[in-house]
Design an enzyme around this catalytic site. Structure first.
Site, PDB file in Angstrom:
ATOM      1  N   SER A 238       0.834  -1.212   0.000  1.00  0.00           N
ATOM      2  CA  SER A 238       0.000   0.000   0.000  1.00  0.00           C
ATOM      3  C   SER A 238       0.867   1.260   0.000  1.00  0.00           C
ATOM      4  O   SER A 238       0.576   2.233  -0.708  1.00  0.00           O
ATOM      5  CB  SER A 238      -0.891   0.023   1.249  1.00  0.00           C
ATOM      6  OG  SER A 238      -1.814  -1.027   1.215  1.00  0.00           O
TER       7      SER A 238
ATOM      8  N   GLN B 256      -9.393   2.043  -0.092  1.00  0.00           N
ATOM      9  CA  GLN B 256      -9.227   2.427  -1.496  1.00  0.00           C
ATOM     10  C   GLN B 256     -10.265   3.470  -1.891  1.00  0.00           C
ATOM     11  O   GLN B 256      -9.954   4.426  -2.612  1.00  0.00           O
ATOM     12  CB  GLN B 256      -9.317   1.188  -2.385  1.00  0.00           C
ATOM     13  CG  GLN B 256      -8.147   0.241  -2.137  1.00  0.00           C
ATOM     14  CD  GLN B 256      -8.187  -1.004  -2.991  1.00  0.00           C
ATOM     15  OE1 GLN B 256      -9.169  -1.281  -3.653  1.00  0.00           O
ATOM     16  NE2 GLN B 256      -7.104  -1.764  -2.961  1.00  0.00           N
TER      17      GLN B 256
ATOM     18  N   ASP C 112      -6.587  -8.268   4.595  1.00  0.00           N
ATOM     19  CA  ASP C 112      -5.827  -9.063   3.618  1.00  0.00           C
ATOM     20  C   ASP C 112      -5.238 -10.329   4.230  1.00  0.00           C
ATOM     21  O   ASP C 112      -4.665 -11.150   3.523  1.00  0.00           O
ATOM     22  CB  ASP C 112      -4.692  -8.216   3.032  1.00  0.00           C
ATOM     23  CG  ASP C 112      -5.232  -7.096   2.145  1.00  0.00           C
ATOM     24  OD1 ASP C 112      -6.365  -7.215   1.653  1.00  0.00           O
ATOM     25  OD2 ASP C 112      -4.505  -6.099   1.961  1.00  0.00           O
TER      26      ASP C 112
ATOM     27  N   ARG D  40      -2.372 -14.358  -2.222  1.00  0.00           N
ATOM     28  CA  ARG D  40      -2.434 -14.657  -0.784  1.00  0.00           C
ATOM     29  C   ARG D  40      -2.995 -16.059  -0.524  1.00  0.00           C
ATOM     30  O   ARG D  40      -2.696 -16.672   0.494  1.00  0.00           O
ATOM     31  CB  ARG D  40      -3.243 -13.586  -0.053  1.00  0.00           C
ATOM     32  CG  ARG D  40      -2.617 -12.199  -0.216  1.00  0.00           C
ATOM     33  CD  ARG D  40      -3.061 -11.217   0.851  1.00  0.00           C
ATOM     34  NE  ARG D  40      -2.757  -9.854   0.432  1.00  0.00           N
ATOM     35  CZ  ARG D  40      -1.570  -9.264   0.532  1.00  0.00           C
ATOM     36  NH1 ARG D  40      -0.547  -9.921   1.049  1.00  0.00           N
ATOM     37  NH2 ARG D  40      -1.394  -8.023   0.136  1.00  0.00           N
TER      38      ARG D  40
END
Ligand code: S3P
Length: 436
Positions: free
Chosen positions: A24, A172, A318, A391
Protein backbone atom coordinates in the site's frame (compact mmCIF):
# COMPACT_ATOMS: atom_id res chain seq x y z
CA UNK A 1 2.39 -23.20 -18.00
CA UNK A 2 1.80 -21.41 -14.77
CA UNK A 3 3.99 -21.74 -11.66
CA UNK A 4 3.14 -24.45 -9.14
CA UNK A 5 4.34 -24.65 -5.55
CA UNK A 6 5.31 -28.10 -4.26
CA UNK A 7 5.40 -27.96 -0.49
CA UNK A 8 6.71 -30.81 1.64
CA UNK A 9 4.65 -31.69 4.68
CA UNK A 10 5.92 -30.76 8.12
CA UNK A 11 9.04 -28.94 9.30
CA UNK A 12 9.69 -25.90 11.43
CA UNK A 13 10.94 -22.38 10.71
CA UNK A 14 13.95 -20.57 12.14
CA UNK A 15 16.08 -17.49 11.62
CA UNK A 16 15.76 -13.80 10.85
CA UNK A 17 14.23 -12.26 7.80
CA UNK A 18 12.98 -9.00 6.37
CA UNK A 19 9.81 -9.24 4.36
CA UNK A 20 9.50 -6.98 1.29
CA UNK A 21 8.22 -3.41 1.41
CA UNK A 22 4.61 -2.57 2.15
CA UNK A 23 2.47 -2.74 -0.97
CA UNK A 24 0.00 0.00 0.00
CA UNK A 25 2.78 2.43 0.93
CA UNK A 26 4.81 1.60 -2.20
CA UNK A 27 1.86 2.47 -4.48
CA UNK A 28 1.26 5.73 -2.68
CA UNK A 29 4.94 6.74 -2.77
CA UNK A 30 4.85 6.71 -6.58
CA UNK A 31 1.48 8.47 -6.80
CA UNK A 32 2.29 11.30 -4.40
CA UNK A 33 5.92 11.55 -5.53
CA UNK A 34 4.66 12.08 -9.10
CA UNK A 35 2.25 14.85 -8.04
CA UNK A 36 4.86 16.63 -5.89
CA UNK A 37 7.13 19.53 -6.75
CA UNK A 38 10.71 18.26 -6.59
CA UNK A 39 12.46 14.91 -6.30
CA UNK A 40 11.17 12.16 -4.03
CA UNK A 41 13.54 9.37 -2.98
CA UNK A 42 11.97 6.11 -1.86
CA UNK A 43 13.74 3.27 -0.06
CA UNK A 44 12.39 -0.17 0.76
CA UNK A 45 10.05 -0.03 -2.26
CA UNK A 46 8.22 -3.28 -3.02
CA UNK A 47 9.53 -4.56 -6.34
CA UNK A 48 6.37 -6.57 -6.90
CA UNK A 49 4.16 -6.58 -9.98
CA UNK A 50 1.38 -4.48 -8.39
CA UNK A 51 3.63 -1.59 -7.40
CA UNK A 52 5.46 -1.87 -10.73
CA UNK A 53 2.11 -1.48 -12.52
CA UNK A 54 1.62 1.82 -10.69
CA UNK A 55 5.15 2.88 -11.65
CA UNK A 56 4.56 2.07 -15.34
CA UNK A 57 1.27 4.00 -15.32
CA UNK A 58 3.01 7.18 -14.13
CA UNK A 59 5.85 6.74 -16.61
CA UNK A 60 3.17 6.51 -19.31
CA UNK A 61 1.85 9.89 -18.06
CA UNK A 62 5.24 11.53 -18.54
CA UNK A 63 6.78 11.12 -15.06
CA UNK A 64 10.49 10.29 -14.96
CA UNK A 65 11.18 7.55 -12.45
CA UNK A 66 14.55 5.89 -11.82
CA UNK A 67 14.69 2.39 -10.39
CA UNK A 68 13.67 0.27 -8.71
CA UNK A 69 17.18 -0.71 -7.72
CA UNK A 70 17.35 -2.74 -4.51
CA UNK A 71 14.26 -0.98 -3.23
CA UNK A 72 15.45 2.49 -4.23
CA UNK A 73 13.28 4.64 -6.48
CA UNK A 74 13.72 8.28 -7.48
CA UNK A 75 10.69 10.18 -8.78
CA UNK A 76 10.95 13.53 -10.59
CA UNK A 77 7.67 15.08 -9.49
CA UNK A 78 5.68 16.97 -12.13
CA UNK A 79 3.44 18.94 -9.74
CA UNK A 80 -0.29 18.74 -9.19
CA UNK A 81 -1.14 19.67 -12.80
CA UNK A 82 1.86 18.21 -14.63
CA UNK A 83 0.65 14.75 -15.69
CA UNK A 84 0.25 14.19 -19.44
CA UNK A 85 -2.34 12.13 -21.29
CA UNK A 86 -0.99 8.61 -21.86
CA UNK A 87 -0.99 7.37 -25.44
CA UNK A 88 -2.45 3.97 -24.50
CA UNK A 89 -4.70 2.30 -21.96
CA UNK A 90 -3.05 2.11 -18.52
CA UNK A 91 -2.64 -1.56 -17.54
CA UNK A 92 -3.18 -1.98 -13.80
CA UNK A 93 -2.40 -5.70 -13.98
CA UNK A 94 -3.78 -7.52 -10.91
CA UNK A 95 -3.83 -4.39 -8.75
CA UNK A 96 -7.09 -3.04 -7.36
CA UNK A 97 -5.17 -0.34 -5.50
CA UNK A 98 -3.65 0.97 -8.73
CA UNK A 99 -7.01 1.10 -10.49
CA UNK A 100 -9.09 2.57 -7.67
CA UNK A 101 -6.60 5.18 -6.44
CA UNK A 102 -5.75 6.21 -10.00
CA UNK A 103 -9.44 6.65 -10.79
CA UNK A 104 -9.60 9.23 -8.00
CA UNK A 105 -6.30 10.86 -8.84
CA UNK A 106 -7.14 11.14 -12.55
CA UNK A 107 -10.79 12.19 -12.16
CA UNK A 108 -9.89 15.88 -12.13
CA UNK A 109 -7.32 15.86 -14.94
CA UNK A 110 -8.01 17.56 -18.22
CA UNK A 111 -7.45 14.40 -20.30
CA UNK A 112 -9.21 11.15 -21.07
CA UNK A 113 -7.70 7.90 -19.88
CA UNK A 114 -8.72 4.24 -19.73
CA UNK A 115 -7.67 1.85 -16.95
CA UNK A 116 -7.76 -1.90 -17.49
CA UNK A 117 -6.38 -4.99 -15.81
CA UNK A 118 -6.05 -8.78 -15.84
CA UNK A 119 -8.90 -11.29 -15.68
CA UNK A 120 -9.06 -11.12 -11.86
CA UNK A 121 -9.15 -7.32 -11.73
CA UNK A 122 -11.77 -7.31 -14.51
CA UNK A 123 -14.17 -9.05 -12.14
CA UNK A 124 -13.84 -6.50 -9.31
CA UNK A 125 -16.33 -3.73 -8.45
CA UNK A 126 -15.33 -0.23 -9.58
CA UNK A 127 -18.62 1.63 -9.08
CA UNK A 128 -17.66 2.00 -5.42
CA UNK A 129 -15.15 4.65 -6.52
CA UNK A 130 -16.94 5.89 -9.63
CA UNK A 131 -20.09 6.83 -7.71
CA UNK A 132 -18.64 9.37 -5.22
CA UNK A 133 -16.34 10.75 -7.92
CA UNK A 134 -19.33 11.40 -10.20
CA UNK A 135 -20.92 13.29 -7.33
CA UNK A 136 -17.84 15.56 -7.48
CA UNK A 137 -18.52 16.23 -11.17
CA UNK A 138 -16.17 13.62 -12.62
CA UNK A 139 -17.13 11.77 -15.80
CA UNK A 140 -16.38 8.09 -15.30
CA UNK A 141 -17.68 5.08 -17.18
CA UNK A 142 -17.38 1.49 -16.04
CA UNK A 143 -18.13 -1.61 -18.09
CA UNK A 144 -20.82 -4.25 -17.47
CA UNK A 145 -21.85 -4.64 -13.85
CA UNK A 146 -19.63 -1.73 -12.85
CA UNK A 147 -16.42 -3.58 -13.64
CA UNK A 148 -13.26 -2.55 -15.51
CA UNK A 149 -12.22 -1.17 -17.88
CA UNK A 150 -12.73 2.23 -16.28
CA UNK A 151 -12.90 5.18 -18.67
CA UNK A 152 -12.22 8.62 -17.22
CA UNK A 153 -13.20 11.62 -19.34
CA UNK A 154 -12.20 15.24 -18.74
CA UNK A 155 -14.63 16.77 -16.22
CA UNK A 156 -16.87 19.65 -17.30
CA UNK A 157 -15.12 22.32 -15.27
CA UNK A 158 -13.40 21.87 -11.92
CA UNK A 159 -14.37 19.04 -9.55
CA UNK A 160 -16.50 20.10 -6.60
CA UNK A 161 -15.69 19.05 -3.04
CA UNK A 162 -18.14 16.66 -1.37
CA UNK A 163 -18.58 14.96 1.95
CA UNK A 164 -18.81 11.21 1.48
CA UNK A 165 -20.05 8.70 4.04
CA UNK A 166 -18.42 5.45 2.96
CA UNK A 167 -20.95 2.61 2.69
CA UNK A 168 -18.14 0.02 3.09
CA UNK A 169 -14.95 0.18 5.14
CA UNK A 170 -12.56 0.64 2.22
CA UNK A 171 -9.25 2.48 2.27
CA UNK A 172 -9.23 2.43 -1.50
CA UNK A 173 -12.54 4.29 -1.75
CA UNK A 174 -11.49 6.75 0.97
CA UNK A 175 -8.16 7.35 -0.78
CA UNK A 176 -9.74 7.78 -4.23
CA UNK A 177 -12.11 10.47 -2.91
CA UNK A 178 -9.37 12.31 -0.97
CA UNK A 179 -7.00 12.20 -3.96
CA UNK A 180 -9.74 13.62 -6.19
CA UNK A 181 -10.24 16.22 -3.45
CA UNK A 182 -6.74 17.56 -4.14
CA UNK A 183 -8.12 18.74 -7.50
CA UNK A 184 -11.50 19.97 -6.26
CA UNK A 185 -12.79 23.39 -5.22
CA UNK A 186 -13.45 23.38 -1.48
CA UNK A 187 -12.94 20.85 1.31
CA UNK A 188 -13.51 17.20 0.47
CA UNK A 189 -14.14 14.85 3.39
CA UNK A 190 -14.84 11.17 3.99
CA UNK A 191 -16.29 9.36 6.99
CA UNK A 192 -15.58 5.65 7.29
CA UNK A 193 -17.82 3.12 9.08
CA UNK A 194 -14.78 1.37 10.65
CA UNK A 195 -11.14 2.48 10.73
CA UNK A 196 -9.27 1.44 7.56
CA UNK A 197 -5.60 1.81 6.67
CA UNK A 198 -4.61 5.47 6.81
CA UNK A 199 -1.46 5.45 4.69
CA UNK A 200 -2.90 8.03 2.27
CA UNK A 201 -3.64 10.51 5.05
CA UNK A 202 -0.22 10.01 6.63
CA UNK A 203 1.69 10.26 3.40
CA UNK A 204 -0.21 13.34 2.20
CA UNK A 205 0.84 14.98 5.46
CA UNK A 206 4.46 13.88 4.86
CA UNK A 207 4.22 15.69 1.49
CA UNK A 208 3.14 18.87 3.30
CA UNK A 209 -0.59 18.63 2.58
CA UNK A 210 -2.89 19.59 5.44
CA UNK A 211 -5.20 16.69 6.13
CA UNK A 212 -7.60 17.21 8.99
CA UNK A 213 -8.53 14.07 10.90
CA UNK A 214 -11.39 14.07 13.35
CA UNK A 215 -12.39 10.58 14.46
CA UNK A 216 -13.65 8.68 11.44
CA UNK A 217 -13.59 11.79 9.22
CA UNK A 218 -10.66 12.92 7.07
CA UNK A 219 -10.75 16.21 5.13
CA UNK A 220 -8.53 17.87 2.57
CA UNK A 221 -8.71 21.32 1.01
CA UNK A 222 -8.25 21.22 -2.77
CA UNK A 223 -5.40 22.89 -4.59
CA UNK A 224 -2.68 22.31 -1.98
CA UNK A 225 0.72 21.67 -3.57
CA UNK A 226 2.75 18.59 -2.55
CA UNK A 227 6.38 19.07 -1.56
CA UNK A 228 8.77 16.22 -2.43
CA UNK A 229 10.10 14.24 0.49
CA UNK A 230 11.97 11.03 1.32
CA UNK A 231 9.85 7.93 1.93
CA UNK A 232 11.06 4.87 3.84
CA UNK A 233 8.76 1.95 3.12
CA UNK A 234 8.45 -0.46 6.06
CA UNK A 235 8.18 -4.23 5.67
CA UNK A 236 4.66 -5.33 4.74
CA UNK A 237 2.77 -6.75 7.72
CA UNK A 238 0.53 -8.51 5.20
CA UNK A 239 3.59 -10.43 3.96
CA UNK A 240 4.89 -10.93 7.51
CA UNK A 241 1.52 -12.54 8.33
CA UNK A 242 2.45 -15.75 6.46
CA UNK A 243 5.48 -16.13 8.71
CA UNK A 244 3.58 -15.17 11.86
CA UNK A 245 1.15 -18.02 11.21
CA UNK A 246 3.86 -20.41 9.99
CA UNK A 247 6.00 -19.74 13.06
CA UNK A 248 2.99 -20.18 15.34
CA UNK A 249 1.73 -23.50 13.95
CA UNK A 250 4.97 -25.35 13.15
CA UNK A 251 6.21 -26.96 16.38
CA UNK A 252 9.63 -25.81 17.55
CA UNK A 253 9.71 -22.69 15.32
CA UNK A 254 11.24 -19.34 16.23
CA UNK A 255 11.49 -16.50 13.72
CA UNK A 256 12.52 -12.86 13.93
CA UNK A 257 10.86 -10.59 11.36
CA UNK A 258 12.65 -7.26 11.07
CA UNK A 259 11.29 -3.76 10.32
CA UNK A 260 7.64 -4.71 9.98
CA UNK A 261 5.14 -1.88 9.53
CA UNK A 262 2.99 -1.64 12.67
CA UNK A 263 0.54 1.07 11.67
CA UNK A 264 -2.41 0.69 14.09
CA UNK A 265 -4.78 0.34 11.11
CA UNK A 266 -2.86 -2.75 9.94
CA UNK A 267 -2.06 -4.74 13.09
CA UNK A 268 -5.29 -6.74 13.25
CA UNK A 269 -3.46 -9.94 12.34
CA UNK A 270 -1.18 -9.68 15.38
CA UNK A 271 -4.13 -8.98 17.66
CA UNK A 272 -6.20 -11.85 16.26
CA UNK A 273 -3.32 -14.32 16.51
CA UNK A 274 -2.64 -13.24 20.09
CA UNK A 275 -6.31 -13.80 20.95
CA UNK A 276 -5.81 -17.33 19.58
CA UNK A 277 -2.87 -17.85 21.93
CA UNK A 278 0.05 -16.98 19.62
CA UNK A 279 3.41 -16.06 21.13
CA UNK A 280 4.41 -12.89 19.29
CA UNK A 281 6.78 -10.41 20.92
CA UNK A 282 6.93 -6.85 19.58
CA UNK A 283 10.53 -5.64 19.90
CA UNK A 284 12.29 -2.36 19.20
CA UNK A 285 9.17 -0.35 18.30
CA UNK A 286 10.13 2.89 16.52
CA UNK A 287 9.03 5.35 13.86
CA UNK A 288 10.35 5.29 10.29
CA UNK A 289 9.19 7.97 7.86
CA UNK A 290 5.94 8.70 9.70
CA UNK A 291 4.98 5.03 10.09
CA UNK A 292 5.47 2.91 13.23
CA UNK A 293 7.65 -0.18 12.72
CA UNK A 294 8.94 -2.98 14.97
CA UNK A 295 10.68 -6.34 14.92
CA UNK A 296 8.33 -9.25 15.52
CA UNK A 297 9.54 -12.43 17.21
CA UNK A 298 7.21 -15.39 16.84
CA UNK A 299 7.57 -18.71 18.62
CA UNK A 300 5.41 -21.77 18.09
CA UNK A 301 2.47 -21.92 20.50
CA UNK A 302 -0.71 -23.95 20.87
CA UNK A 303 -3.56 -22.00 19.26
CA UNK A 304 -7.24 -22.18 20.18
CA UNK A 305 -10.35 -21.17 18.24
CA UNK A 306 -12.00 -17.78 18.82
CA UNK A 307 -14.84 -15.62 17.58
CA UNK A 308 -12.92 -12.95 15.70
CA UNK A 309 -14.11 -9.53 16.93
CA UNK A 310 -15.70 -7.72 13.98
CA UNK A 311 -13.93 -4.45 14.69
CA UNK A 312 -10.63 -6.19 13.89
CA UNK A 313 -11.80 -7.37 10.45
CA UNK A 314 -10.88 -4.24 8.41
CA UNK A 315 -7.56 -4.08 10.29
CA UNK A 316 -6.65 -7.57 9.05
CA UNK A 317 -8.64 -7.70 5.81
CA UNK A 318 -5.83 -9.06 3.62
CA UNK A 319 -4.70 -11.59 6.23
CA UNK A 320 -7.83 -13.76 6.40
CA UNK A 321 -6.62 -16.42 3.97
CA UNK A 322 -3.69 -17.22 6.25
CA UNK A 323 -5.77 -16.63 9.40
CA UNK A 324 -8.08 -19.41 8.15
CA UNK A 325 -5.01 -21.65 8.10
CA UNK A 326 -4.21 -20.58 11.67
CA UNK A 327 -7.82 -21.45 12.59
CA UNK A 328 -7.48 -24.89 10.99
CA UNK A 329 -4.61 -25.47 13.43
CA UNK A 330 -6.34 -23.95 16.45
CA UNK A 331 -8.17 -26.32 18.78
CA UNK A 332 -11.92 -25.68 18.74
CA UNK A 333 -14.17 -23.45 16.68
CA UNK A 334 -13.13 -20.21 15.00
CA UNK A 335 -15.90 -17.97 13.68
CA UNK A 336 -15.29 -15.08 11.29
CA UNK A 337 -18.19 -12.71 10.57
CA UNK A 338 -18.47 -9.22 9.05
CA UNK A 339 -15.94 -10.08 6.34
CA UNK A 340 -18.11 -10.07 3.18
CA UNK A 341 -15.48 -7.85 1.52
CA UNK A 342 -13.34 -10.99 1.21
CA UNK A 343 -15.64 -12.10 -1.58
CA UNK A 344 -14.52 -9.22 -3.86
CA UNK A 345 -10.75 -9.40 -3.42
CA UNK A 346 -8.31 -10.88 -5.95
CA UNK A 347 -10.55 -13.96 -5.71
CA UNK A 348 -13.61 -14.83 -3.65
CA UNK A 349 -11.40 -15.55 -0.67
CA UNK A 350 -14.16 -17.15 1.39
CA UNK A 351 -15.11 -19.72 -1.25
CA UNK A 352 -11.62 -20.36 -2.60
CA UNK A 353 -10.15 -20.89 0.88
CA UNK A 354 -13.06 -23.13 1.92
CA UNK A 355 -12.58 -25.23 -1.24
CA UNK A 356 -8.86 -25.70 -0.58
CA UNK A 357 -9.34 -26.41 3.13
CA UNK A 358 -11.88 -29.13 2.18
CA UNK A 359 -9.32 -30.73 -0.16
CA UNK A 360 -6.99 -31.04 2.86
CA UNK A 361 -9.79 -32.57 4.96
CA UNK A 362 -10.34 -29.50 7.16
CA UNK A 363 -13.82 -28.84 8.55
CA UNK A 364 -14.60 -25.35 7.17
CA UNK A 365 -18.06 -23.93 6.47
CA UNK A 366 -18.21 -20.78 4.35
CA UNK A 367 -20.91 -18.25 5.25
CA UNK A 368 -22.01 -15.14 3.30
CA UNK A 369 -19.70 -12.93 5.37
CA UNK A 370 -17.08 -15.24 6.81
CA UNK A 371 -16.27 -18.80 7.77
CA UNK A 372 -16.66 -21.30 10.60
CA UNK A 373 -13.69 -23.61 11.08
CA UNK A 374 -13.49 -26.55 13.49
CA UNK A 375 -9.74 -26.67 13.95
CA UNK A 376 -6.99 -28.59 15.65
CA UNK A 377 -7.69 -31.93 13.97
CA UNK A 378 -5.20 -33.79 11.78
CA UNK A 379 -5.41 -33.03 8.05
CA UNK A 380 -3.80 -34.46 4.97
CA UNK A 381 -2.03 -33.15 1.89
CA UNK A 382 -3.53 -32.64 -1.54
CA UNK A 383 -3.75 -30.47 -4.63
CA UNK A 384 -5.31 -27.04 -4.27
CA UNK A 385 -5.96 -24.10 -6.61
CA UNK A 386 -5.10 -20.49 -5.79
CA UNK A 387 -7.36 -19.10 -8.54
CA UNK A 388 -4.55 -16.71 -9.38
CA UNK A 389 -4.72 -15.15 -5.91
CA UNK A 390 -1.29 -14.49 -4.39
CA UNK A 391 -2.43 -14.66 -0.78
CA UNK A 392 -4.32 -17.94 -1.29
CA UNK A 393 -1.21 -19.54 -2.80
CA UNK A 394 1.03 -18.48 0.11
CA UNK A 395 -1.57 -19.47 2.70
CA UNK A 396 -1.73 -23.08 1.47
CA UNK A 397 2.07 -23.22 1.44
CA UNK A 398 1.91 -22.40 5.17
CA UNK A 399 -0.82 -25.03 5.70
CA UNK A 400 1.59 -27.74 4.54
CA UNK A 401 3.60 -27.31 7.75
CA UNK A 402 0.97 -29.29 9.64
CA UNK A 403 -0.38 -31.53 6.89
CA UNK A 404 0.37 -35.26 6.94
CA UNK A 405 1.17 -35.22 3.20
CA UNK A 406 2.65 -32.81 0.66
CA UNK A 407 0.61 -29.91 -0.72
CA UNK A 408 0.65 -29.01 -4.42
CA UNK A 409 -0.63 -25.51 -5.23
CA UNK A 410 -1.62 -24.53 -8.76
CA UNK A 411 -1.53 -21.09 -10.36
CA UNK A 412 1.06 -19.32 -8.21
CA UNK A 413 2.41 -16.73 -10.70
CA UNK A 414 0.65 -13.88 -8.95
CA UNK A 415 2.67 -14.34 -5.76
CA UNK A 416 5.00 -11.97 -7.63
CA UNK A 417 2.42 -9.19 -7.27
CA UNK A 418 3.09 -8.72 -3.55
CA UNK A 419 5.91 -11.05 -2.49
CA UNK A 420 8.34 -11.86 -5.30
CA UNK A 421 10.88 -13.49 -2.92
CA UNK A 422 8.39 -15.64 -1.03
CA UNK A 423 9.75 -19.01 -2.11
CA UNK A 424 13.39 -18.10 -1.39
CA UNK A 425 12.63 -16.51 1.99
CA UNK A 426 10.32 -19.32 3.09
CA UNK A 427 12.72 -22.04 1.93
CA UNK A 428 15.60 -20.25 3.67
CA UNK A 429 13.62 -20.29 6.92
CA UNK A 430 12.94 -24.03 6.60
CA UNK A 431 9.73 -24.50 4.60
CA UNK A 432 10.11 -27.38 2.14
CA UNK A 433 8.88 -25.33 -0.82
CA UNK A 434 9.91 -25.54 -4.47
CA UNK A 435 8.39 -23.53 -7.35
CA UNK A 436 8.10 -25.25 -10.74
C1 S3P B 1 -5.61 -1.37 0.12
C2 S3P B 1 -6.82 -1.43 0.74
C3 S3P B 1 -7.55 -2.68 0.99
C4 S3P B 1 -6.67 -3.91 0.80
C5 S3P B 1 -5.81 -3.81 -0.42
C6 S3P B 1 -4.92 -2.59 -0.36
C7 S3P B 1 -4.96 -0.05 -0.07
O1 S3P B 1 -8.64 -2.77 0.09
O2 S3P B 1 -7.46 -5.08 0.74
O3 S3P B 1 -4.98 -4.97 -0.53
O4 S3P B 1 -3.75 -0.01 -0.39
O5 S3P B 1 -5.65 0.96 0.11
P1 S3P B 1 -10.05 -2.06 0.41
O6 S3P B 1 -9.78 -0.68 0.74
O7 S3P B 1 -10.85 -2.26 -0.84
O8 S3P B 1 -10.61 -2.84 1.56
Amino acid sequence: MSIQFHVRAGGSLHGELRVPGDKSISHRSIMLGALADGVTDVSGFLEGEDALATMRAFRAMGVQIEGPDQGRVRIQGVGLRGLRAPSTTLDCGNSGTTMRLLTGLLAGQGFAVTLDGDSSLRKRPMERVAKPLRAMGARIETAEQGRPPVRILPANGALQAIHYDLPVASAQVKSAVLLAGLFADGITSTTEPEPTRDHSERMLQAFGVQVTRDGATASVQGGQPLKATAIQVPGDISSAAFFLVAGSIAPGSELLLRDVGMNPTRVGVVEILKLMGANIAIENSRLAGGEPIANLRVRAAPLHGIEVPEHLVPLAIDEFPVLFVAAANAVGRTVVTGAAELRVKESDRIQVMADGLHVLGIDATPTPDGMVIEGGKPYHGGTVHSHGDHRIAMSFAVAALRASGDVLIHDCDNVATSFPDFVALAAGAGLGIVAR
